[in-house]
Design an enzyme around this catalytic site. Structure first.
Site, PDB file in Angstrom:
ATOM      1  N   ASP A   1      -9.499  -5.299  -3.991  1.00 30.86           N
ATOM      2  CA  ASP A   1      -8.107  -5.443  -3.558  1.00 30.86           C
ATOM      3  C   ASP A   1      -8.007  -5.148  -2.065  1.00 30.86           C
ATOM      4  O   ASP A   1      -8.630  -4.204  -1.568  1.00 30.86           O
ATOM      5  CB  ASP A   1      -7.208  -4.493  -4.345  1.00 30.86           C
ATOM      6  CG  ASP A   1      -5.743  -4.871  -4.211  1.00 30.86           C
ATOM      7  OD1 ASP A   1      -5.418  -6.062  -4.377  1.00 30.86           O
ATOM      8  OD2 ASP A   1      -4.919  -3.986  -3.946  1.00 30.86           O
TER       9      ASP A   1
ATOM     10  N   HIS B   1       3.751  -4.765   5.223  1.00 30.13           N
ATOM     11  CA  HIS B   1       3.527  -3.705   4.241  1.00 30.13           C
ATOM     12  C   HIS B   1       2.795  -2.522   4.875  1.00 30.13           C
ATOM     13  O   HIS B   1       3.208  -1.362   4.707  1.00 30.13           O
ATOM     14  CB  HIS B   1       2.709  -4.253   3.072  1.00 30.13           C
ATOM     15  CG  HIS B   1       2.255  -3.198   2.105  1.00 30.13           C
ATOM     16  ND1 HIS B   1       3.128  -2.492   1.296  1.00 30.13           N
ATOM     17  CD2 HIS B   1       1.014  -2.712   1.822  1.00 30.13           C
ATOM     18  CE1 HIS B   1       2.452  -1.636   0.558  1.00 30.13           C
ATOM     19  NE2 HIS B   1       1.165  -1.739   0.857  1.00 30.13           N
TER      20      HIS B   1
ATOM     21  N   ARG C   1       3.506   8.402   8.225  1.00 30.21           N
ATOM     22  CA  ARG C   1       3.199   8.918   9.564  1.00 30.21           C
ATOM     23  C   ARG C   1       4.393   8.688  10.486  1.00 30.21           C
ATOM     24  O   ARG C   1       4.282   7.971  11.500  1.00 30.21           O
ATOM     25  CB  ARG C   1       1.940   8.242  10.126  1.00 30.21           C
ATOM     26  CG  ARG C   1       0.676   8.505   9.331  1.00 30.21           C
ATOM     27  CD  ARG C   1      -0.551   7.880  10.001  1.00 30.21           C
ATOM     28  NE  ARG C   1      -0.460   6.424  10.090  1.00 30.21           N
ATOM     29  CZ  ARG C   1      -0.799   5.579   9.109  1.00 30.21           C
ATOM     30  NH1 ARG C   1      -1.241   6.063   7.957  1.00 30.21           N
ATOM     31  NH2 ARG C   1      -0.694   4.277   9.268  1.00 30.21           N
TER      32      ARG C   1
ATOM     33  N   GLU D   1       2.853  -3.492  -7.137  1.00 29.90           N
ATOM     34  CA  GLU D   1       2.433  -4.169  -5.910  1.00 29.90           C
ATOM     35  C   GLU D   1       2.384  -5.657  -6.200  1.00 29.90           C
ATOM     36  O   GLU D   1       1.564  -6.122  -6.998  1.00 29.90           O
ATOM     37  CB  GLU D   1       1.079  -3.649  -5.417  1.00 29.90           C
ATOM     38  CG  GLU D   1       1.149  -2.228  -4.878  1.00 29.90           C
ATOM     39  CD  GLU D   1      -0.073  -1.843  -4.064  1.00 29.90           C
ATOM     40  OE1 GLU D   1      -1.104  -2.539  -4.154  1.00 29.90           O
ATOM     41  OE2 GLU D   1      -0.005  -0.826  -3.338  1.00 29.90           O
TER      42      GLU D   1
ATOM     43  N   GLU E   1       1.280  -9.131  -5.627  1.00 28.42           N
ATOM     44  CA  GLU E   1       0.109  -9.677  -4.958  1.00 28.42           C
ATOM     45  C   GLU E   1      -0.236 -11.070  -5.492  1.00 28.42           C
ATOM     46  O   GLU E   1       0.284 -11.507  -6.522  1.00 28.42           O
ATOM     47  CB  GLU E   1      -1.102  -8.760  -5.144  1.00 28.42           C
ATOM     48  CG  GLU E   1      -0.893  -7.343  -4.650  1.00 28.42           C
ATOM     49  CD  GLU E   1      -2.192  -6.550  -4.578  1.00 28.42           C
ATOM     50  OE1 GLU E   1      -3.271  -7.180  -4.501  1.00 28.42           O
ATOM     51  OE2 GLU E   1      -2.122  -5.306  -4.600  1.00 28.42           O
TER      52      GLU E   1
ATOM     53  N   ASP F   1      -0.773  -5.051  -8.926  1.00 27.07           N
ATOM     54  CA  ASP F   1      -1.699  -3.920  -8.830  1.00 27.07           C
ATOM     55  C   ASP F   1      -0.896  -2.639  -8.995  1.00 27.07           C
ATOM     56  O   ASP F   1      -0.498  -1.998  -8.027  1.00 27.07           O
ATOM     57  CB  ASP F   1      -2.417  -3.957  -7.479  1.00 27.07           C
ATOM     58  CG  ASP F   1      -3.552  -2.961  -7.401  1.00 27.07           C
ATOM     59  OD1 ASP F   1      -4.205  -2.731  -8.426  1.00 27.07           O
ATOM     60  OD2 ASP F   1      -3.790  -2.419  -6.306  1.00 27.07           O
TER      61      ASP F   1
ATOM     62  N   ARG G   1       1.620   6.431  -7.174  1.00 28.96           N
ATOM     63  CA  ARG G   1       1.634   6.873  -5.775  1.00 28.96           C
ATOM     64  C   ARG G   1       1.366   8.370  -5.629  1.00 28.96           C
ATOM     65  O   ARG G   1       0.753   8.783  -4.622  1.00 28.96           O
ATOM     66  CB  ARG G   1       2.984   6.521  -5.136  1.00 28.96           C
ATOM     67  CG  ARG G   1       3.314   5.054  -5.107  1.00 28.96           C
ATOM     68  CD  ARG G   1       2.317   4.252  -4.312  1.00 28.96           C
ATOM     69  NE  ARG G   1       2.742   2.853  -4.177  1.00 28.96           N
ATOM     70  CZ  ARG G   1       2.006   1.892  -3.646  1.00 28.96           C
ATOM     71  NH1 ARG G   1       0.785   2.185  -3.206  1.00 28.96           N
ATOM     72  NH2 ARG G   1       2.456   0.659  -3.566  1.00 28.96           N
TER      73      ARG G   1
ATOM     74  N   GLN H   1      -2.352   8.854  -6.214  1.00 28.65           N
ATOM     75  CA  GLN H   1      -3.046   8.234  -5.080  1.00 28.65           C
ATOM     76  C   GLN H   1      -2.961   9.106  -3.828  1.00 28.65           C
ATOM     77  O   GLN H   1      -3.954   9.283  -3.108  1.00 28.65           O
ATOM     78  CB  GLN H   1      -2.439   6.858  -4.799  1.00 28.65           C
ATOM     79  CG  GLN H   1      -3.075   6.108  -3.647  1.00 28.65           C
ATOM     80  CD  GLN H   1      -2.375   4.777  -3.359  1.00 28.65           C
ATOM     81  OE1 GLN H   1      -1.436   4.402  -4.053  1.00 28.65           O
ATOM     82  NE2 GLN H   1      -2.829   4.074  -2.343  1.00 28.65           N
TER      83      GLN H   1
ATOM     84  N   TYR I   1      -6.711  10.230  -2.328  1.00 26.11           N
ATOM     85  CA  TYR I   1      -7.310   9.148  -1.536  1.00 26.11           C
ATOM     86  C   TYR I   1      -8.050   9.612  -0.285  1.00 26.11           C
ATOM     87  O   TYR I   1      -8.843   8.853   0.284  1.00 26.11           O
ATOM     88  CB  TYR I   1      -6.251   8.106  -1.175  1.00 26.11           C
ATOM     89  CG  TYR I   1      -5.469   8.381   0.084  1.00 26.11           C
ATOM     90  CD1 TYR I   1      -5.746   7.695   1.262  1.00 26.11           C
ATOM     91  CD2 TYR I   1      -4.448   9.328   0.099  1.00 26.11           C
ATOM     92  CE1 TYR I   1      -5.020   7.929   2.417  1.00 26.11           C
ATOM     93  CE2 TYR I   1      -3.727   9.574   1.240  1.00 26.11           C
ATOM     94  CZ  TYR I   1      -4.016   8.870   2.394  1.00 26.11           C
ATOM     95  OH  TYR I   1      -3.306   9.105   3.533  1.00 26.11           O
TER      96      TYR I   1
ATOM     97  N   LYS J   1      -5.076   3.786  -9.006  1.00 23.04           N
ATOM     98  CA  LYS J   1      -5.058   2.331  -9.104  1.00 23.04           C
ATOM     99  C   LYS J   1      -5.782   1.807 -10.341  1.00 23.04           C
ATOM    100  O   LYS J   1      -5.447   0.742 -10.858  1.00 23.04           O
ATOM    101  CB  LYS J   1      -5.742   1.724  -7.871  1.00 23.04           C
ATOM    102  CG  LYS J   1      -5.058   2.027  -6.551  1.00 23.04           C
ATOM    103  CD  LYS J   1      -3.902   1.086  -6.317  1.00 23.04           C
ATOM    104  CE  LYS J   1      -3.419   1.169  -4.875  1.00 23.04           C
ATOM    105  NZ  LYS J   1      -2.356   0.181  -4.600  1.00 23.04           N
TER     106      LYS J   1
ATOM    107  N   THR K   1      -4.462  -3.331 -13.852  1.00 23.63           N
ATOM    108  CA  THR K   1      -4.076  -4.405 -12.931  1.00 23.63           C
ATOM    109  C   THR K   1      -3.722  -5.598 -13.790  1.00 23.63           C
ATOM    110  O   THR K   1      -4.542  -6.057 -14.592  1.00 23.63           O
ATOM    111  CB  THR K   1      -5.221  -4.774 -11.976  1.00 23.63           C
ATOM    112  OG1 THR K   1      -5.589  -3.627 -11.207  1.00 23.63           O
ATOM    113  CG2 THR K   1      -4.809  -5.900 -11.041  1.00 23.63           C
TER     114      THR K   1
ATOM    115  N   THR L   1      -0.538  -5.915  -1.257  1.00 25.13           N
ATOM    116  CA  THR L   1       0.908  -6.072  -1.405  1.00 25.13           C
ATOM    117  C   THR L   1       1.464  -7.076  -0.412  1.00 25.13           C
ATOM    118  O   THR L   1       1.182  -7.011   0.783  1.00 25.13           O
ATOM    119  CB  THR L   1       1.602  -4.721  -1.207  1.00 25.13           C
ATOM    120  OG1 THR L   1       1.038  -3.768  -2.105  1.00 25.13           O
ATOM    121  CG2 THR L   1       3.096  -4.824  -1.459  1.00 25.13           C
TER     122      THR L   1
ATOM    123  N   GLU M   1       8.146   0.849  -0.688  1.00 23.43           N
ATOM    124  CA  GLU M   1       8.873   0.344   0.483  1.00 23.43           C
ATOM    125  C   GLU M   1      10.358   0.126   0.183  1.00 23.43           C
ATOM    126  O   GLU M   1      11.224   0.457   1.000  1.00 23.43           O
ATOM    127  CB  GLU M   1       8.269  -0.969   0.946  1.00 23.43           C
ATOM    128  CG  GLU M   1       6.819  -0.885   1.382  1.00 23.43           C
ATOM    129  CD  GLU M   1       6.217  -2.274   1.489  1.00 23.43           C
ATOM    130  OE1 GLU M   1       6.360  -2.900   2.555  1.00 23.43           O
ATOM    131  OE2 GLU M   1       5.630  -2.747   0.498  1.00 23.43           O
TER     132      GLU M   1
END
Length: 416
Positions: free
Chosen positions: A128, A135, A144, A201, A203, A235, A239, A242, A246, A255, A259, A349, A363
């Site tokens: 993926d 995105h 951030r 997600e 996709e 997908d 969150r 993750q 991660y 993840k 899927t 995404t 988002e």
């Protein structure tokens, strides 16, 4: 299953409106079973709201492609290569359009509600990507704030991760809410339990047909020689799991639990009219990713809709994707990694520049800050019982639309 042939007074399933998104200009492939033969998987081709038993049609018409279409899955056709893909598609088009074939073909058409769709090919590997600039920039701003939205490498290479092929499931399969470790920033220690930030997600998945030898990268120009077709892909992402796991190696349990892919694979050839130039790039790329001299535009104009419990919440435009599927394939193999028949890779995404074009709840709700108002209640992330459905279409020849098979999944509670 032998479908009853329609009496002369009834309209034939082959007499479709010219603007039907699943007309003879499309002809996606799938695999199905019927109630009277639940253990026998057959290759089917969608035409309108019916499925043609492609293997039976090939046998009845004495086609040389009976071996490619007569098995329990698409694997032999995927491996047969580009010339065979074109020839089989041309034959199928004739079978559903030439009047002389009607008496043979019509009894082999089965209404969609009478079939159960199965995963159409053996998923060999799953990769993926993270190819939408919109995105990636949104995610960067969420996590951030005040910093640079994109990481320093983002415009130099398509970023991706290797997923779990064994948990790729066909549309309509329930998705069990995953459990795992999670830790909010203010928590003193991690806790274990069901995810409370279960996400989607939106996709597009690309299905590899022809393999490649280990040690031999696949160049941009060879994209069509290896990739058979496309499917919508969701997908699913936990969150909170993750976010805790991660660093430093990327997505894992957040993840790998599921899927979802469409039951239908649209051949690349059906999307010729939807090819489009990707967005302008403002950072030069290395030669193996440089597509400026390629004869064929690298993007696809696919219009996606995402609905939660029947209400459309997003309409992501695939034409806005920064990295193309050909560049992703080149990146995936540039180190000499081999391709196998049935490899699946997701675009990442799909999100556009407008708020209603964001392809994830992360988002759309800005990580839970702004709840969505649905008929079933307010949502920041998915609740048990929620059903997510993704649909899409692409411009086709002579102004018609090409429909992509939907991908849908319903969230069921984590095991107690």
């Amino acid at each position: 299953m032998k479908a009853r042939q329609a009496p002369m007074s009834e309209q034939s399933p082959l007499d479709l409106a010219g603007d039907d998104p699943f007309g003879p200009h499309n002809l996606p492939y799938g695999v199905f079973t019927t109630a009277d033969e639940p253990g026998r998987r057959k290759v089917g081709v969608r035409i309108g709201n019916h499925v043609l038993d492609a293997g039976a049609a090939a046998a009845a018409l004495g086609s040389p492609y009976a071996a490619l279409l007569g098995g329990p899955g698409l694997d032999p056709l995927l491996a047969a290569g580009r010339t065979a893909w074109h020839d089989v598609r041309r034959a199928l088009t004739a079978w559903v359009t030439v009047p002389a074939h009607r008496a043979t073909v019509e009894p082999l058409l089965i209404p969609l509600p009478a079939v159960t769709m199965r995963l159409p090919y053996t998923v060999a590997d799953y990769v993926d990507f993270y190819a939408s600039e919109h995105h990636a920039a949104n995610v960067g701003q969420i996590f951030r704030p005040g910093g640079e939205p994109l990481t320093p490498n983002w415009k130099h290479l398509p970023i991706g991760y290797h997923g779990r092929s064994g948990t790729v499931v066909v549309s309509g399969t329930d998705v069990v809410r995953p459990s795992g470790q999670r830790k909010a920033p203010a928590d003193p220690a991690p806790v274990f339990g069901p995810s409370v930030k279960l996400d989607i997600e939106a996709e597009v998945g690309f299905v590899v047909g022809v393999p490649s030898a280990q040690g031999h990268p696949v160049p941009l120009a060879a994209f069509r020689d290896h990739v058979f077709g496309v499917s919508l892909l969701n997908d699913w992402s936990a969150r909170d799991i993750q976010a805790w796991e991660y660093v430093p190696l990327g997505p894992f349990l957040g993840k790998s639990f599921a899927t979802s892919v469409s039951a239908w694979v649209t051949p690349l050839e059906a999307l010729d009219a939807a090819r489009t130039a990707p967005p302008a790039r403002d950072v030069p790329v290395l030669p193996y990713l440089d597509d400026t001299a390629e004869e064929e535009p690298g993007g696809f104009d696919l219009r996606i809709s995402v609905a939660v419990n029947g209400q459309v919440v997003a309409e992501p435009p695939f034409a806005s994707m920064y990295w193309t599927a050909a560049q992703q394939l080149a990146q995936m193999t540039v180190n000499g990694a081999s391709l196998r028949t049935g490899d699946l890779y997701g675009s990442g995404t799909v999100s556009g520049p407008e708020p209603h074009q964001r392809g994830s709840l992360l988002e759309l709700t800005w990580n839970g800050r702004d709840a969505l108002e649905l008929p079933t209640g307010r949502r920041t992330f998915l609740a048990d019982g929620d059903e997510v459905t993704m649909t899409a279409w692409a411009p086709g020849p002579d102004g018609v639309r090409i429909g992509l098979g939907e991908v849908t999944g319903r969230i069921v509670p984590a095991p107690r």
